[in-house]
Enzyme design. Sequence first.
Site, PDB file in Angstrom:
ATOM      1  N   PRO A 166       0.822  -1.218   0.000  1.00 49.60           N
ATOM      2  CA  PRO A 166       0.000   0.000   0.000  1.00 49.60           C
ATOM      3  C   PRO A 166       0.853   1.264   0.000  1.00 49.60           C
ATOM      4  O   PRO A 166       2.077   1.201  -0.028  1.00 49.60           O
ATOM      5  CB  PRO A 166      -0.765  -0.133   1.305  1.00 49.60           C
ATOM      6  N   LYS A 191       4.514  -5.391  -6.507  1.00 53.10           N
ATOM      7  CA  LYS A 191       3.755  -4.276  -7.097  1.00 53.10           C
ATOM      8  C   LYS A 191       3.559  -3.205  -6.032  1.00 53.10           C
ATOM      9  O   LYS A 191       2.949  -3.446  -4.998  1.00 53.10           O
ATOM     10  CB  LYS A 191       2.387  -4.714  -7.617  1.00 53.10           C
ATOM     11  N   PRO A 225      -6.430  -3.155 -10.153  1.00 53.81           N
ATOM     12  CA  PRO A 225      -7.253  -4.073 -10.951  1.00 53.81           C
ATOM     13  C   PRO A 225      -6.535  -4.608 -12.191  1.00 53.81           C
ATOM     14  O   PRO A 225      -6.980  -5.594 -12.772  1.00 53.81           O
ATOM     15  CB  PRO A 225      -8.442  -3.197 -11.360  1.00 53.81           C
ATOM     16  N   GLU A 267      -2.542  -8.627   5.299  1.00 53.70           N
ATOM     17  CA  GLU A 267      -2.479  -7.663   6.403  1.00 53.70           C
ATOM     18  C   GLU A 267      -3.425  -6.538   6.009  1.00 53.70           C
ATOM     19  O   GLU A 267      -3.143  -5.769   5.090  1.00 53.70           O
ATOM     20  CB  GLU A 267      -1.037  -7.196   6.579  1.00 53.70           C
ATOM     21  N   GLY A 269      -7.244  -4.076   7.090  1.00 55.29           N
ATOM     22  CA  GLY A 269      -7.638  -2.872   7.827  1.00 55.29           C
ATOM     23  C   GLY A 269      -7.827  -3.111   9.316  1.00 55.29           C
ATOM     24  O   GLY A 269      -7.700  -4.222   9.821  1.00 55.29           O
ATOM     25  N   CYS A 301      -3.029   1.313   9.410  1.00 51.62           N
ATOM     26  CA  CYS A 301      -3.997   0.231   9.622  1.00 51.62           C
ATOM     27  C   CYS A 301      -4.196  -0.005  11.114  1.00 51.62           C
ATOM     28  O   CYS A 301      -5.251  -0.429  11.549  1.00 51.62           O
ATOM     29  CB  CYS A 301      -3.553  -1.030   8.906  1.00 51.62           C
ATOM     30  N   GLN A 348      -8.798   9.941  -1.043  1.00 53.48           N
ATOM     31  CA  GLN A 348      -8.815   9.724   0.408  1.00 53.48           C
ATOM     32  C   GLN A 348      -9.310  10.990   1.116  1.00 53.48           C
ATOM     33  O   GLN A 348     -10.058  10.915   2.096  1.00 53.48           O
ATOM     34  CB  GLN A 348      -7.417   9.352   0.901  1.00 53.48           C
ATOM     35  N   PHE A 349      -8.879  12.132   0.632  1.00 58.11           N
ATOM     36  CA  PHE A 349      -9.262  13.425   1.202  1.00 58.11           C
ATOM     37  C   PHE A 349     -10.784  13.575   1.192  1.00 58.11           C
ATOM     38  O   PHE A 349     -11.415  13.877   2.212  1.00 58.11           O
ATOM     39  CB  PHE A 349      -8.559  14.495   0.349  1.00 58.11           C
ATOM     40  N   GLU A 398     -13.083   1.972   8.708  1.00 60.46           N
ATOM     41  CA  GLU A 398     -11.737   2.514   8.795  1.00 60.46           C
ATOM     42  C   GLU A 398     -11.735   3.856   8.034  1.00 60.46           C
ATOM     43  O   GLU A 398     -11.927   3.876   6.827  1.00 60.46           O
ATOM     44  CB  GLU A 398     -10.791   1.519   8.125  1.00 60.46           C
ATOM     45  N   PHE A 400      -9.151   6.161   8.027  1.00 58.84           N
ATOM     46  CA  PHE A 400      -7.803   6.372   7.486  1.00 58.84           C
ATOM     47  C   PHE A 400      -7.490   7.854   7.346  1.00 58.84           C
ATOM     48  O   PHE A 400      -6.950   8.309   6.339  1.00 58.84           O
ATOM     49  CB  PHE A 400      -7.662   5.657   6.128  1.00 58.84           C
TER      50      PHE A 400
HETATM   51  P1  ADP Z   1      -6.403   1.680  -0.553  1.00 63.04           P
HETATM   52  O1  ADP Z   1      -7.883   1.698  -0.701  1.00 63.04           O
HETATM   53  O2  ADP Z   1      -5.916   2.147   0.746  1.00 63.04           O
HETATM   54  O3  ADP Z   1      -5.644   2.263  -1.701  1.00 63.04           O
HETATM   55  P2  ADP Z   1      -6.093  -0.969  -1.555  1.00 63.04           P
HETATM   56  O4  ADP Z   1      -6.323  -2.209  -0.800  1.00 63.04           O
HETATM   57  O5  ADP Z   1      -7.023  -0.653  -2.668  1.00 63.04           O
HETATM   58  O6  ADP Z   1      -6.014   0.160  -0.477  1.00 63.04           O
HETATM   59  O7  ADP Z   1      -4.618  -0.934  -2.141  1.00 63.04           O
HETATM   60  C1  ADP Z   1      -3.534  -1.656  -1.637  1.00 63.04           C
HETATM   61  C2  ADP Z   1      -2.769  -2.263  -2.782  1.00 63.04           C
HETATM   62  O8  ADP Z   1      -3.628  -3.183  -3.454  1.00 63.04           O
HETATM   63  C3  ADP Z   1      -2.297  -1.274  -3.835  1.00 63.04           C
HETATM   64  O9  ADP Z   1      -1.028  -1.672  -4.321  1.00 63.04           O
HETATM   65  C4  ADP Z   1      -3.351  -1.428  -4.924  1.00 63.04           C
HETATM   66  O10 ADP Z   1      -2.900  -1.093  -6.216  1.00 63.04           O
HETATM   67  C5  ADP Z   1      -3.643  -2.911  -4.836  1.00 63.04           C
HETATM   68  N1  ADP Z   1      -4.951  -3.304  -5.396  1.00 63.04           N
HETATM   69  C6  ADP Z   1      -6.089  -2.579  -5.466  1.00 63.04           C
HETATM   70  N2  ADP Z   1      -7.068  -3.265  -6.084  1.00 63.04           N
HETATM   71  C7  ADP Z   1      -6.542  -4.466  -6.426  1.00 63.04           C
HETATM   72  C8  ADP Z   1      -7.041  -5.625  -7.113  1.00 63.04           C
HETATM   73  N3  ADP Z   1      -8.289  -5.675  -7.580  1.00 63.04           N
HETATM   74  N4  ADP Z   1      -6.208  -6.677  -7.288  1.00 63.04           N
HETATM   75  C9  ADP Z   1      -4.947  -6.630  -6.808  1.00 63.04           C
HETATM   76  N5  ADP Z   1      -4.416  -5.574  -6.178  1.00 63.04           N
HETATM   77  C10 ADP Z   1      -5.191  -4.495  -5.977  1.00 63.04           C
END
Ligand code: ADP
Length: 497
Positions: A166, A191, A225, A267, A269, A301, A348-349, A398, A400
């Site tokens: 994240p 990633k 995604p 890991e 929320g 978190c 987020q804001f 949450e 955040f």
């Molecule tokens: P936030 O809402 O705090 O951004 P996320 O759980 O969406 O938290 O993001 C955490 C990580 O998960 C980031 O690296 C994001 O790109 C990735 N992520 C978000 N959506 C997906 C998904 N559908 N499949 C895999 N990874 C994802």
Amino acid sequence: YSTSAGIENPINPSIKVHCTQLLINGNFVDSASGKTFPTYDPRTGDVIAHVAEGDAEDIDRAVCAARKAFDEGPWPKMTAYERSKVLFRFADLLDKHIEELATLETWDNGKPYEQSAKIELPMISRIIRYYAGWADKIHGLTIPADGPHLVQTIHEPIGVAGQIIPWNFPLLMFAWKVGPALACGCTIVLKSAEQTPLSALYAAKLLHEAGLPPGVLNVVSGFGPTAGAALASHMDVDKLAFTGSSETGKIVLELASKSNLKPVILELGGKSPFIVCKDADVDKAVELAHFALFFNQGQCCSAGSRTYVHEDVHDEFIEKAKARALKRSVGDPFKAGVEQGPQIDSEQFEKILRYIRSGIESGAILITGGDRLGSKGFYIQPTVFTNVKEDMLIAQDEIFGPVQSILKFRDMDEVIRRANSTRYGLAAGVFTNDLDTANTLSRALKVGTVWINCYDVFDAAIPFGGYKMSGQGREKGVHCLSNYLQVKAIVAPLKNP
Ligand code: ADP
């Protein structure tokens, strides 16, 4: 390594953004599609740099490189001591480059520079050294079996690890993920979060300078995604480690099970209670509860986001909590003495401001804050609600963000029941001088970490993870090694027939 034309950093012009491409098989490369995406400065919303945007094809290239580095070596075939030396050298480079790394982190994320440089970077090199120390101490057992057999277990690296991190602690999450996986002999495709791609690329470059062979760690910047989902569902990834929201945790777990049933560590929320008991020194309790919630702009978190205060000290507590929030210094995170920078991005804001409105509409009392700060960037006033009840959204979800919710309680059984009445179970804070109270609460709370008279103590050796919908498995400490190891039993007759 190729370097892109650096974009000037307005704070320290000597520090530039050099690494913006994907890191695959030891080389910085463009994405297969040639696409890039902007990463923004949360202080202003301006673009810092355009970063290569990885997608399924890039994830596939990265997994191929990681597979080859795992199957053909050299990484898992090097001695554990050689692997540990690479990690130790990496930690030394992290220490040497604190200024660049902390600048990138603050620039891309908005967290106070002093926090990046003085708190997080030392934690990051510490955790790398912690796992460097484990690399040559991983071994199995000789087991006495019933039959006339020699039984041994050996611990083998699990293979190619997919890691999704994240944006709230970009480098710290990088270190929590790559440290144990590399110590165990795994190879990695990581990633980073689309909001904060810069520091992971720079750290990965340093790791190669420390002697990491090509293909062992591949870093793909990109969106969830697309790149994230491709990694979670890749048939040649042997393990998935994910840190992020519980909603996305469900998605990646499903992708992992629908593809090749790769095991997953999550890991997720939290909605952690911070319980101030009646014997508390109110000034100290206020300070710690404030830190537990507001640290890192409330983007943790583990944030102590439900502050339960005993009725005997409640009124004094809320006055002082309000005064402390008003005193919080919010501003440009590069300025000395600033405690709170901007939130990560406009999404987020806006979400935090929606939760603040929801708190007011549901009958919570706003005693300070409640609005944006200034007219530029994503700054939010430190906000405190009292009269919060469990059925309000602000006590369940949450947020955040820098929004403290204070709830009043009367007795122990009641506060245990209420503190546990959440789908989350990540952490809890207990503030008391009474040993019986501390013991009772720490055993009754259904959470992965209880901090007594302290909060957010993230030592490398302490396991961290959640109960309930806060996750599965543990990171840090010795517990994390098992995420990246297979246990093989080898059985042979003591005497050949
Ligand atoms: P936030 O809402 O705090 O951004 P996320 O759980 O969406 O938290 O993001 C955490 C990580 O998960 C980031 O690296 C994001 O790109 C990735 N992520 C978000 N959506 C997906 C998904 N559908 N499949 C895999 N990874 C994802």
